[in-house]
Design a protein around this motif. Structure first.
Motif, PDB file in Angstrom:
ATOM      1  N   PHE A  28       4.787  27.571 -26.530  1.00  0.00           N
ATOM      2  CA  PHE A  28       5.753  27.645 -27.425  1.00  0.00           C
ATOM      3  C   PHE A  28       7.008  28.546 -26.679  1.00  0.00           C
ATOM      4  O   PHE A  28       7.991  28.319 -26.913  1.00  0.00           O
ATOM      5  CB  PHE A  28       4.978  28.621 -28.520  1.00  0.00           C
ATOM      6  CG  PHE A  28       5.892  28.916 -29.879  1.00  0.00           C
ATOM      7  CD1 PHE A  28       6.581  27.912 -30.455  1.00  0.00           C
ATOM      8  CD2 PHE A  28       6.354  29.979 -30.300  1.00  0.00           C
ATOM      9  CE1 PHE A  28       7.290  27.884 -31.571  1.00  0.00           C
ATOM     10  CE2 PHE A  28       7.242  30.483 -31.541  1.00  0.00           C
ATOM     11  CZ  PHE A  28       7.531  29.401 -31.979  1.00  0.00           C
ATOM     12  N   GLN A  29       6.524  29.233 -25.821  1.00  0.00           N
ATOM     13  CA  GLN A  29       7.575  30.184 -25.301  1.00  0.00           C
ATOM     14  C   GLN A  29       8.432  29.438 -23.922  1.00  0.00           C
ATOM     15  O   GLN A  29       9.320  29.811 -23.568  1.00  0.00           O
ATOM     16  CB  GLN A  29       7.184  31.648 -24.589  1.00  0.00           C
ATOM     17  CG  GLN A  29       6.308  31.272 -23.381  1.00  0.00           C
ATOM     18  CD  GLN A  29       4.752  31.295 -23.837  1.00  0.00           C
ATOM     19  OE1 GLN A  29       4.606  30.935 -24.947  1.00  0.00           O
ATOM     20  NE2 GLN A  29       3.922  31.354 -22.838  1.00  0.00           N
ATOM     21  N   HIS A  30       8.085  27.868 -23.864  1.00  0.00           N
ATOM     22  CA  HIS A  30       8.701  27.272 -22.984  1.00  0.00           C
ATOM     23  C   HIS A  30       9.596  26.351 -23.341  1.00  0.00           C
ATOM     24  O   HIS A  30       9.458  25.281 -23.608  1.00  0.00           O
ATOM     25  CB  HIS A  30       7.451  26.415 -21.932  1.00  0.00           C
ATOM     26  CG  HIS A  30       6.867  27.227 -21.105  1.00  0.00           C
ATOM     27  ND1 HIS A  30       7.215  27.700 -20.006  1.00  0.00           N
ATOM     28  CD2 HIS A  30       5.561  27.730 -21.420  1.00  0.00           C
ATOM     29  CE1 HIS A  30       5.905  28.549 -19.396  1.00  0.00           C
ATOM     30  NE2 HIS A  30       5.240  28.684 -20.281  1.00  0.00           N
ATOM     31  N   LYS A  31      10.963  26.852 -23.705  1.00  0.00           N
ATOM     32  CA  LYS A  31      11.956  26.306 -24.720  1.00  0.00           C
ATOM     33  C   LYS A  31      12.731  25.278 -23.870  1.00  0.00           C
ATOM     34  O   LYS A  31      13.077  24.178 -24.405  1.00  0.00           O
ATOM     35  CB  LYS A  31      12.908  27.391 -24.919  1.00  0.00           C
ATOM     36  CG  LYS A  31      12.251  28.343 -26.055  1.00  0.00           C
ATOM     37  CD  LYS A  31      13.396  29.442 -26.156  1.00  0.00           C
ATOM     38  CE  LYS A  31      12.631  30.480 -26.929  1.00  0.00           C
ATOM     39  NZ  LYS A  31      13.064  32.052 -26.450  1.00  0.00           N
ATOM     40  N   ASN A  36       8.410  17.551 -29.983  1.00  0.00           N
ATOM     41  CA  ASN A  36       8.858  17.596 -31.458  1.00  0.00           C
ATOM     42  C   ASN A  36       7.650  18.283 -32.526  1.00  0.00           C
ATOM     43  O   ASN A  36       7.952  18.077 -33.656  1.00  0.00           O
ATOM     44  CB  ASN A  36       8.849  15.739 -31.727  1.00  0.00           C
ATOM     45  CG  ASN A  36       7.523  15.172 -31.445  1.00  0.00           C
ATOM     46  OD1 ASN A  36       6.636  15.742 -31.205  1.00  0.00           O
ATOM     47  ND2 ASN A  36       7.765  13.940 -31.223  1.00  0.00           N
ATOM     48  N   LEU A  37       6.896  18.774 -31.987  1.00  0.00           N
ATOM     49  CA  LEU A  37       5.945  19.429 -32.995  1.00  0.00           C
ATOM     50  C   LEU A  37       5.540  20.901 -32.159  1.00  0.00           C
ATOM     51  O   LEU A  37       5.051  20.835 -31.093  1.00  0.00           O
ATOM     52  CB  LEU A  37       4.761  18.740 -33.173  1.00  0.00           C
ATOM     53  CG  LEU A  37       3.583  19.436 -34.037  1.00  0.00           C
ATOM     54  CD1 LEU A  37       4.142  19.589 -35.489  1.00  0.00           C
ATOM     55  CD2 LEU A  37       2.475  18.540 -34.061  1.00  0.00           C
ATOM     56  N   ASP A  38       5.620  21.908 -32.794  1.00  0.00           N
ATOM     57  CA  ASP A  38       5.010  23.238 -32.223  1.00  0.00           C
ATOM     58  C   ASP A  38       4.231  23.861 -33.341  1.00  0.00           C
ATOM     59  O   ASP A  38       4.563  24.323 -34.652  1.00  0.00           O
ATOM     60  CB  ASP A  38       6.469  24.235 -32.264  1.00  0.00           C
ATOM     61  CG  ASP A  38       6.923  24.356 -30.936  1.00  0.00           C
ATOM     62  OD1 ASP A  38       6.509  24.079 -29.949  1.00  0.00           O
ATOM     63  OD2 ASP A  38       8.373  24.208 -30.940  1.00  0.00           O
ATOM     64  N   ILE A  39       2.801  23.849 -32.921  1.00  0.00           N
ATOM     65  CA  ILE A  39       1.854  24.622 -33.532  1.00  0.00           C
ATOM     66  C   ILE A  39       1.433  25.790 -33.146  1.00  0.00           C
ATOM     67  O   ILE A  39       0.919  25.755 -31.925  1.00  0.00           O
ATOM     68  CB  ILE A  39       0.552  23.665 -33.417  1.00  0.00           C
ATOM     69  CG1 ILE A  39       0.884  22.343 -34.127  1.00  0.00           C
ATOM     70  CG2 ILE A  39      -0.561  24.178 -34.534  1.00  0.00           C
ATOM     71  CD1 ILE A  39      -0.209  21.230 -34.246  1.00  0.00           C
ATOM     72  N   VAL A  40       1.707  27.043 -33.759  1.00  0.00           N
ATOM     73  CA  VAL A  40       1.336  28.243 -33.148  1.00  0.00           C
ATOM     74  C   VAL A  40       0.033  28.483 -33.833  1.00  0.00           C
ATOM     75  O   VAL A  40      -0.208  28.635 -34.996  1.00  0.00           O
ATOM     76  CB  VAL A  40       2.400  29.280 -33.844  1.00  0.00           C
ATOM     77  CG1 VAL A  40       1.795  30.773 -33.431  1.00  0.00           C
ATOM     78  CG2 VAL A  40       3.784  29.086 -33.137  1.00  0.00           C
TER      79      VAL A  40
END
Length: 108
Positions: A28-31, A36-40
Motif C-alpha cells: 500500500f505504501q509503494h505509491k 487498480n485495486l488496494d485492499i488494506v
C-alpha cells in the motif's frame, strides 16, 4: 517480491501476460507501483494499534491514508476482538463513507 519492489515489479510486468495480477504484502505504501485495486488488511486484535506510525506505533501509514484504499478487511476476527472492531466501524464509516469494510476469521 523482493527488497527493491518497484524495480522487480517493473521487470516482472514485462514478462507476464497482460491480464495478470501481483499480490504485494505491505504494498500500500509503494505509491510508485501502479495498480487498480488496494485492499488494506487490519488485524482485529489491534486494528489501529495506538494510532501512530512507525517508529512511535505499528502503523506504516497514517489512518487518513485509508482514503486511497478500495476495500478494508479486518482479519483474525473472533468473539474476543469483535467488540473492539464494532466500536471502530462507525468512526471509520464517518471518515471514509464509501469504503467497503469486510471481515475475515480463521477456523482451526
Amino acid at each position: 517480491i523482493g527488497k527493491h519492489r518497484y524495480r522487480i515489479f517493473q521487470n516482472l510486468n514485462q514478462h507476464l501476460d497482460p491480464h495478470h495480477f501481483v499480490l504485494l504484502d505491505d504494498g500500500f505504501q509503494h505509491k510508485a507501483i501502479v495498480r487498480n485495486l488496494d485492499i488494506v488488511l487490519l488485524d482485529s486484535n489491534a486494528p489501529l494499534s495506538n494510532g501512530y506510525t512507525i517508529p512511535l506505533g505499528k502503523l506504516r501509514e497514517p489512518v487518513s491514508s485509508l482514503q486511497r484504499a478500495d476495500t478494508l478487511v479486518f482479519t483474525k476476527l473472533n468473539s474476543i476482538n469483535e467488540r473492539l472492531v464494532n466500536l471502530l466501524i462507525p468512526k471509520l464509516k464517518a471518515q471514509f463513507p464509501s469504503l467497503p469494510i469486510l471481515y475475515a476469521s480463521s477456523l482451526y
